[in-house]
Structures are given as C-alpha cells and as structure tokens.
Design an enzyme around this catalytic site. Structure first.
Site, PDB file in Angstrom:
ATOM      1  N   GLU A 272      -7.441  21.127 -15.248  1.00 40.83           N
ATOM      2  CA  GLU A 272      -8.057  21.866 -14.151  1.00 40.83           C
ATOM      3  C   GLU A 272      -7.313  21.368 -12.919  1.00 40.83           C
ATOM      4  OE1 GLU A 272     -10.214  24.249 -14.088  1.00 40.83           O
ATOM      5  OE2 GLU A 272     -10.754  24.253 -16.200  1.00 40.83           O
ATOM      6  N   SER A 273      -6.783  22.312 -12.111  1.00 39.36           N
ATOM      7  CA  SER A 273      -5.810  21.890 -11.099  1.00 39.36           C
ATOM      8  C   SER A 273      -6.175  22.215  -9.652  1.00 39.36           C
ATOM      9  CB  SER A 273      -4.454  22.539 -11.412  1.00 39.36           C
ATOM     10  OG  SER A 273      -4.518  23.934 -11.156  1.00 39.36           O
TER      11      SER A 273
ATOM     12  N   THR B 165       0.279  14.154 -10.479  1.00 40.13           N
ATOM     13  CA  THR B 165       0.372  14.642  -9.104  1.00 40.13           C
ATOM     14  C   THR B 165       0.496  13.498  -8.106  1.00 40.13           C
ATOM     15  OG1 THR B 165      -0.927  15.785  -7.408  1.00 40.13           O
ATOM     16  CG2 THR B 165      -2.177  14.712  -9.121  1.00 40.13           C
TER      17      THR B 165
ATOM     18  N   TYR C 111     -10.731  16.150  -8.375  1.00 36.21           N
ATOM     19  CA  TYR C 111      -9.487  16.520  -9.070  1.00 36.21           C
ATOM     20  C   TYR C 111      -8.538  15.325  -9.145  1.00 36.21           C
ATOM     21  CZ  TYR C 111      -4.634  18.069  -9.489  1.00 36.21           C
ATOM     22  OH  TYR C 111      -3.307  18.167  -9.853  1.00 36.21           O
TER      23      TYR C 111
ATOM     24  N   LEU D 102      -2.581  27.941  -1.889  1.00 36.54           N
ATOM     25  CA  LEU D 102      -2.275  28.352  -0.513  1.00 36.54           C
ATOM     26  C   LEU D 102      -1.238  29.476  -0.399  1.00 36.54           C
ATOM     27  CD1 LEU D 102      -2.792  27.720   2.539  1.00 36.54           C
ATOM     28  CD2 LEU D 102      -0.776  26.268   2.431  1.00 36.54           C
TER      29      LEU D 102
ATOM     30  N   VAL E  20      -7.234  29.177   7.242  1.00 42.40           N
ATOM     31  CA  VAL E  20      -6.583  27.865   7.349  1.00 42.40           C
ATOM     32  C   VAL E  20      -7.678  26.816   7.540  1.00 42.40           C
ATOM     33  CG1 VAL E  20      -5.062  26.439   8.783  1.00 42.40           C
ATOM     34  CG2 VAL E  20      -4.428  28.814   8.256  1.00 42.40           C
TER      35      VAL E  20
ATOM     36  N   ASN F  30       0.161  22.927   7.227  1.00 49.44           N
ATOM     37  CA  ASN F  30      -0.310  24.178   6.629  1.00 49.44           C
ATOM     38  C   ASN F  30      -0.176  25.344   7.612  1.00 49.44           C
ATOM     39  OD1 ASN F  30      -0.998  22.803   4.306  1.00 49.44           O
ATOM     40  ND2 ASN F  30      -3.127  22.472   4.930  1.00 49.44           N
TER      41      ASN F  30
HETATM   42  P1  NAD Z   1      -2.654  25.725 -13.579  1.00 48.76           P
HETATM   43  O1  NAD Z   1      -4.074  25.591 -13.186  1.00 48.76           O
HETATM   44  O2  NAD Z   1      -1.860  26.871 -13.063  1.00 48.76           O
HETATM   45  O3  NAD Z   1      -2.534  25.772 -15.182  1.00 48.76           O
HETATM   46  C1  NAD Z   1      -3.281  24.918 -16.001  1.00 48.76           C
HETATM   47  C2  NAD Z   1      -3.165  25.435 -17.433  1.00 48.76           C
HETATM   48  O4  NAD Z   1      -3.906  24.529 -18.276  1.00 48.76           O
HETATM   49  C3  NAD Z   1      -3.746  26.826 -17.645  1.00 48.76           C
HETATM   50  O5  NAD Z   1      -2.886  27.601 -18.438  1.00 48.76           O
HETATM   51  C4  NAD Z   1      -5.057  26.554 -18.371  1.00 48.76           C
HETATM   52  O6  NAD Z   1      -5.451  27.618 -19.235  1.00 48.76           O
HETATM   53  C5  NAD Z   1      -4.731  25.279 -19.142  1.00 48.76           C
HETATM   54  N1  NAD Z   1      -5.935  24.501 -19.452  1.00 48.76           N
HETATM   55  C6  NAD Z   1      -6.895  24.090 -18.601  1.00 48.76           C
HETATM   56  N2  NAD Z   1      -7.849  23.412 -19.256  1.00 48.76           N
HETATM   57  C7  NAD Z   1      -7.469  23.374 -20.553  1.00 48.76           C
HETATM   58  C8  NAD Z   1      -8.037  22.811 -21.730  1.00 48.76           C
HETATM   59  N3  NAD Z   1      -9.210  22.165 -21.705  1.00 48.76           N
HETATM   60  N4  NAD Z   1      -7.370  22.949 -22.900  1.00 48.76           N
HETATM   61  C9  NAD Z   1      -6.197  23.641 -22.951  1.00 48.76           C
HETATM   62  N5  NAD Z   1      -5.626  24.195 -21.870  1.00 48.76           N
HETATM   63  C10 NAD Z   1      -6.250  24.065 -20.688  1.00 48.76           C
HETATM   64  O7  NAD Z   1      -1.981  24.338 -13.194  1.00 48.76           O
HETATM   65  P2  NAD Z   1      -0.506  24.041 -12.656  1.00 48.76           P
HETATM   66  O8  NAD Z   1      -0.482  24.214 -11.190  1.00 48.76           O
HETATM   67  O9  NAD Z   1       0.461  24.745 -13.500  1.00 48.76           O
HETATM   68  O10 NAD Z   1      -0.429  22.467 -12.947  1.00 48.76           O
HETATM   69  C11 NAD Z   1       0.019  21.996 -14.210  1.00 48.76           C
HETATM   70  C12 NAD Z   1      -0.047  20.473 -14.209  1.00 48.76           C
HETATM   71  O11 NAD Z   1       0.779  19.955 -13.183  1.00 48.76           O
HETATM   72  C13 NAD Z   1      -1.446  19.905 -13.966  1.00 48.76           C
HETATM   73  O12 NAD Z   1      -1.617  18.797 -14.803  1.00 48.76           O
HETATM   74  C14 NAD Z   1      -1.416  19.510 -12.499  1.00 48.76           C
HETATM   75  O13 NAD Z   1      -2.297  18.429 -12.281  1.00 48.76           O
HETATM   76  C15 NAD Z   1       0.018  19.105 -12.329  1.00 48.76           C
HETATM   77  N6  NAD Z   1       0.569  19.268 -10.970  1.00 48.76           N
HETATM   78  C16 NAD Z   1       0.464  20.457 -10.312  1.00 48.76           C
HETATM   79  C17 NAD Z   1       1.052  20.605  -9.057  1.00 48.76           C
HETATM   80  C18 NAD Z   1       0.989  21.903  -8.299  1.00 48.76           C
HETATM   81  O14 NAD Z   1       1.385  21.945  -7.142  1.00 48.76           O
HETATM   82  N7  NAD Z   1       0.541  23.000  -8.885  1.00 48.76           N
HETATM   83  C19 NAD Z   1       1.713  19.522  -8.472  1.00 48.76           C
HETATM   84  C20 NAD Z   1       1.788  18.318  -9.180  1.00 48.76           C
HETATM   85  C21 NAD Z   1       1.214  18.196 -10.437  1.00 48.76           C
HETATM   86  O1  TDX Z   2      -7.204  28.929   1.684  1.00 46.74           O
HETATM   87  C1  TDX Z   2      -6.663  27.818   1.834  1.00 46.74           C
HETATM   88  N1  TDX Z   2      -6.480  27.327   3.105  1.00 46.74           N
HETATM   89  C2  TDX Z   2      -5.923  26.119   3.359  1.00 46.74           C
HETATM   90  O2  TDX Z   2      -5.785  25.711   4.517  1.00 46.74           O
HETATM   91  C3  TDX Z   2      -6.213  27.014   0.727  1.00 46.74           C
HETATM   92  C4  TDX Z   2      -6.384  27.503  -0.680  1.00 46.74           C
HETATM   93  C5  TDX Z   2      -5.641  25.793   1.000  1.00 46.74           C
HETATM   94  N2  TDX Z   2      -5.513  25.347   2.278  1.00 46.74           N
HETATM   95  C6  TDX Z   2      -4.871  24.031   2.498  1.00 46.74           C
HETATM   96  C7  TDX Z   2      -5.430  22.880   1.705  1.00 46.74           C
HETATM   97  C8  TDX Z   2      -4.214  22.011   1.477  1.00 46.74           C
HETATM   98  O3  TDX Z   2      -4.027  21.144   2.579  1.00 46.74           O
HETATM   99  O4  TDX Z   2      -3.515  24.177   2.093  1.00 46.74           O
HETATM  100  C9  TDX Z   2      -3.049  22.997   1.435  1.00 46.74           C
HETATM  101  C10 TDX Z   2      -2.615  23.353   0.028  1.00 46.74           C
HETATM  102  O5  TDX Z   2      -3.778  23.701  -0.694  1.00 46.74           O
HETATM  103  P1  TDX Z   2      -3.736  24.053  -2.256  1.00 46.74           P
HETATM  104  O6  TDX Z   2      -2.762  25.155  -2.481  1.00 46.74           O
HETATM  105  O7  TDX Z   2      -5.141  24.220  -2.713  1.00 46.74           O
HETATM  106  O8  TDX Z   2      -3.059  22.744  -2.857  1.00 46.74           O
HETATM  107  P2  TDX Z   2      -3.469  21.189  -2.797  1.00 46.74           P
HETATM  108  O9  TDX Z   2      -4.904  20.999  -2.577  1.00 46.74           O
HETATM  109  O10 TDX Z   2      -2.527  20.509  -1.840  1.00 46.74           O
HETATM  110  O11 TDX Z   2      -3.114  20.751  -4.312  1.00 46.74           O
HETATM  111  C11 TDX Z   2      -1.937  21.283  -4.972  1.00 46.74           C
HETATM  112  O12 TDX Z   2      -0.882  20.366  -4.973  1.00 46.74           O
HETATM  113  C12 TDX Z   2      -1.012  19.211  -5.756  1.00 46.74           C
HETATM  114  C13 TDX Z   2      -2.280  21.684  -6.403  1.00 46.74           C
HETATM  115  O13 TDX Z   2      -3.352  22.605  -6.405  1.00 46.74           O
HETATM  116  C14 TDX Z   2      -2.602  20.478  -7.242  1.00 46.74           C
HETATM  117  O14 TDX Z   2      -2.821  20.857  -8.589  1.00 46.74           O
HETATM  118  C15 TDX Z   2      -1.435  19.528  -7.175  1.00 46.74           C
HETATM  119  O15 TDX Z   2      -1.716  18.340  -7.858  1.00 46.74           O
END
Ligand code: NAD
Ligand code: TDX
Length: 355
Positions: free
Chosen positions: A91-92, A134, A159, A199, A215, A258
């Site tokens: 869950e992300s 992360t 998270y 975002l 924002v 942001n």
């Molecule tokens: P996402 O939310 O887009 O995708 C998560 C995926 O995991 C989905 O396909 C979902 O169906 C699957 N999933 C969730 N719970 C599950 C469960 N119980 N069993 C099997 N599958 C499950 O996430 P993302 O942004 O692609 O992030 C992927 C990984 O990278 C995460 O571990 C996140 O913490 C890490 N990460 C993300 C970012 C970012 O900016 N998005 C940055 C750094 C690290």
């Molecule tokens: O509507 C919004 N308005 C806003 O100001 C949203 C959705 C976010 N924000 C801000 C919150 C954060 O400071 O923008 C920044 C980025 O937000 P998100 O896209 O929700 O990302 P963040 O909370 O930084 O986390 C992301 O990066 C690290 C990923 O969702 C995580 O999974 C990852 O680990």
C-alpha cells in the site's frame, strides 16, 4: 512438452502497480533467459492493462495472489521454483495510510514477513531478496542536508512506518539468518502509469478538466523527483550487482517545492493545450497531518559502487510525462472509473478456471 529452463526465475511482487509495471516492461524484454512471475492481488492500484505489450511473452506470467496469504504464496514459489524476488507490493499512498492504516500494516509488514520466510526456506538455492523501499523511512529534513544510507530511521506516517518495519525485518533476516538481501530506498517517482491519486497525474487530470488543483498547506514542502525508468534501471543494477545485505539510496537531485512543480505542470499544459493560464486553478487546501517538509537523497553511494546515475533531466522527464498523460486520457479515465479491473476478468479469470 518439456518445461523451458531459465537462468533465473524471479517473482516481482506488485508488478501491476506503477513502478512494478514499468519494471516488468524494462526487465522482460531485456532478460529473455529469465522467467518473471508477476505476483499481485490487484488492489485499486494494480492495473494489468499496463502490461498488455508483454502479456504473451514466454518469459512472463501473472499470478493473482495476496502476499498476506502465506499458503498461496508458498504454492506459487514452489510451482515456479523461484530463485529470487523483487518485492514492490505495498500500500503506497500516504493519504490513504492516514485514513485507513490497517492494510498498510498487514501488507507492508506481514506481507513482507511472509516473503522473507519463503526466501529463508530457499537460501540453499542462492535465493536473492530485493526489497524496494522509500526515502520516507528517514522522516523529514530541514532546509539543508541529505538522506544517506546512515541516516536514522524516523518515519512520520503510518505508510512510512510500515515500510520502515519492512526494512528492519529485511535487515534482520540478513543479520540473523544470512539471507542474501538488498534494499533500495528511493525518492518520489514520476512517469507513465502512475495512479492519479499521486501529485503529478492528479494535477494533470484536474487541470485538463478545469478542476481545482489542491496544494496542501503552504505548498513549500520539497520532494526529490526521479523518473521511474531511472529507478527501474537502478533496481536492475542493484538486484544483479548489489552487495549482500547492502542498502542503496536512489534519488534524482531534483528538489522542487510542490507549488513550483504544480506551476511547471500548468505551464506545460497551458502551452500544449493552448488554454488560458491553468495556474489560476491552484487552490491551497488543509495540510496533510504529519506532512514531511523536505526529502532529498544523497545518491553518491550507488553512483560510486555501481556506477548508476539518472539519465533523465527533470525538464525532459516532466515534459514527456505530461505528454504521456495527455496521450493516454483513456487510461486515466479507466483508472478513475475502476473500469481497468474488468481487464483481469476478461484475460485471466476464464483461463484460470480452465487449468
Ligand atoms: P502502487 O500503489 O502503484 O502499486 C502497488 C502494487 O502492489 C499494486 O499493483 C497492488 O495491486 C499491489 N499490492 C498491494 N497490496 C498487495 C498485496 N497484499 N498482495 C499483492 N499485491 C499487492 O505502488 P508504486 O508507487 O508502484 O510503489 C511500488 C513500491 O515502491 C512500493 O513498495 C513503494 O513503497 C515503493 N516506492 C514508491 C515510490 C513512489 O514514488 N511511487 C518511491 C519509492 C518507493
Ligand atoms: O493533492 C495533493 N496535493 C499535494 O499538495 C497530493 C496528492 C499531494 N500533495 C503533496 C503531498 C506531498 O508533499 O505533494 C507531495 C507528493 O505527494 P504524493 O504524490 O502523495 O507523494 P508522497 O506523499 O511524497 O509519497 C510518494 O513518494 C514516496 C509515494 O506515494 C510513496 O509511495 C513513496 O514512497
């Protein structure tokens, strides 16, 4: 017909999510002699449509499995005789973790624990466990400084606390059992296939639709953005060449507030769409509770040890990303409507019943 033999058989958990999809699109064609097993239970964030172009490749298959279900995972690991796992399933979304932390604890902690236990049972086969984490585990920075691999863990949201717990378990399995683990801690990713609750795609969708651009707080929180393709290349490198037990910080040195980021997105969109300036839609809203002020990654260790550095400039990556979402409005709308989940029913449910 005899089974094809593969040099490696790798489980990629969360392969239907944003980073997981991009990673599989990168790895599957690049390593035709490996088998990639996409293990994903398809939460709202999982979207198999992203993987249509590799769907029929011999070295790719999909398993609809919840990583919280140990027995089902065990059967999958055995059936494919996995030799490694790249663990992204989580869950992300920070905002969802504030309103409903339970799934974050069960998936990000218990799910990671299940995978570690399975990996421990396969240590004699040189099993490698790559944990994708992360930068948020380090908490928040002030005006200056960077997160290094030595920074203390100080997670502030449910998270990031659940991800930190996962990191600690991974570390403990290396120290206690000698499991071959690598961990990567990456900053904010952007690029194609990101669910429009995050975002950048949220702002693009809202701006295009003439909706408010929310924002949080004063908009001065800073994130360090990395193109998802650069992250995928770093994962590929660390999985193959990272040292046992090693942790690697990954970031793009693209720090931006942001507010400034949303203004840049508006400028690109205004230009591409030929509309009135879209930044008039920017609306400050109540802040996220526990909102981390600033993230910034010192990526010099992975650069020095493994020779990785990002290839995208932020200007190019952002312009390309905005264009991708403009070119894929259908994808975006199907995400928002939930329609994409029907793709699984069409592609797999029938097939599963036949086997
Ligand atoms: P996402 O939310 O887009 O995708 C998560 C995926 O995991 C989905 O396909 C979902 O169906 C699957 N999933 C969730 N719970 C599950 C469960 N119980 N069993 C099997 N599958 C499950 O996430 P993302 O942004 O692609 O992030 C992927 C990984 O990278 C995460 O571990 C996140 O913490 C890490 N990460 C993300 C970012 C970012 O900016 N998005 C940055 C750094 C690290
Ligand atoms: O509507 C919004 N308005 C806003 O100001 C949203 C959705 C976010 N924000 C801000 C919150 C954060 O400071 O923008 C920044 C980025 O937000 P998100 O896209 O929700 O990302 P963040 O909370 O930084 O986390 C992301 O990066 C690290 C990923 O969702 C995580 O999974 C990852 O680990």
């Amino acid at each position: 017909m005899g089974q094809r033999s593969y040099a490696k058989r790798i489980g990629v958990t969360g392969g239907a999510g944003f980073i997981g999809s991009n990673l599989l699109l990168h790895l599957v064609p690049r390593y035709p002699d490996y088998l990639f097993v996409n293990i994903d239970c398809l939460t709202y964030a999982g979207n198999l449509m992203n993987l249509e172009s590799i769907e029929s490749k011999d070295n790719y298959c999909f398993e609809k499995i919840d990583i919280r279900q140990f027995e089902t995972l065990l059967e999958c690991f055995d059936r494919h005789d996995l030799t490694g796992v790249i663990h992204l399933a989580a869950e992300s979304h920070v905002d969802r973790s504030i309103t409903g932390p339970s799934a974050f604890v069960s998936t990000n902690i218990n799910g990671t624990f299940n995978l570690l236990e399975l990996a421990r049972g396969r240590m004699d086969r040189g099993f490698r466990f790559h944990h994708v984490s992360t930068d948020e585990v380090y908490g928040s920075l002030g005006e200056t400084g960077y997160f290094t691999e030595q920074s203390p863990y100080r997670p502030n949201s449910p998270y990031s606390a659940s991800k930190a717990a996962g990191d600690h378990l991974v570390r403990a399995y290396h120290e206690t059992y000698g499991l071959d683990v690598v961990t990567t801690n990456c900053s904010n990713n952007y690029g194609p296939y990101q669910f429009p609750e995050k975002l950048i795609p949220l702002m693009i969708r809202n701006a295009r639709a003439g909706l408010k651009l929310p924002v949080y707080g004063d908009g001065r929180n800073v994130r360090d953005w990395l193109h998802v393709q650069d992250h995928c290349e770093a994962i590929d490198l660390v999985f193959h060449e990272g040292s046992k037990g090693g942790s690697y910080n990954i970031g793009g040195h693209n720090e931006i507030t942001n507010l400034e980021l949303v203004q840049r997105i508006c400028a690109i969109l205004t230009d591409r769409l030929g509309t009135e300036p879209l930044d008039r839609l920017i609306t400050f809203v109540e802040d996220r509770p526990g909102h981390d002020r600033r993230y910034a990654i010192d990526a010099s260790y992975i650069q020095r040890e493994l020779g990785w550095k990002p290839r995208y400039t932020f200007a190019d990556g952002l312009a390309q990303t905005v264009q991708w979402y403009l070119d894929h409005t259908n994808w975006m709308e199907r995400c928002v409507s939930g329609d994409y989940s029907k793709y699984y029913d069409r592609m797999y449910a029938d097939r599963r019943e036949m086997t």
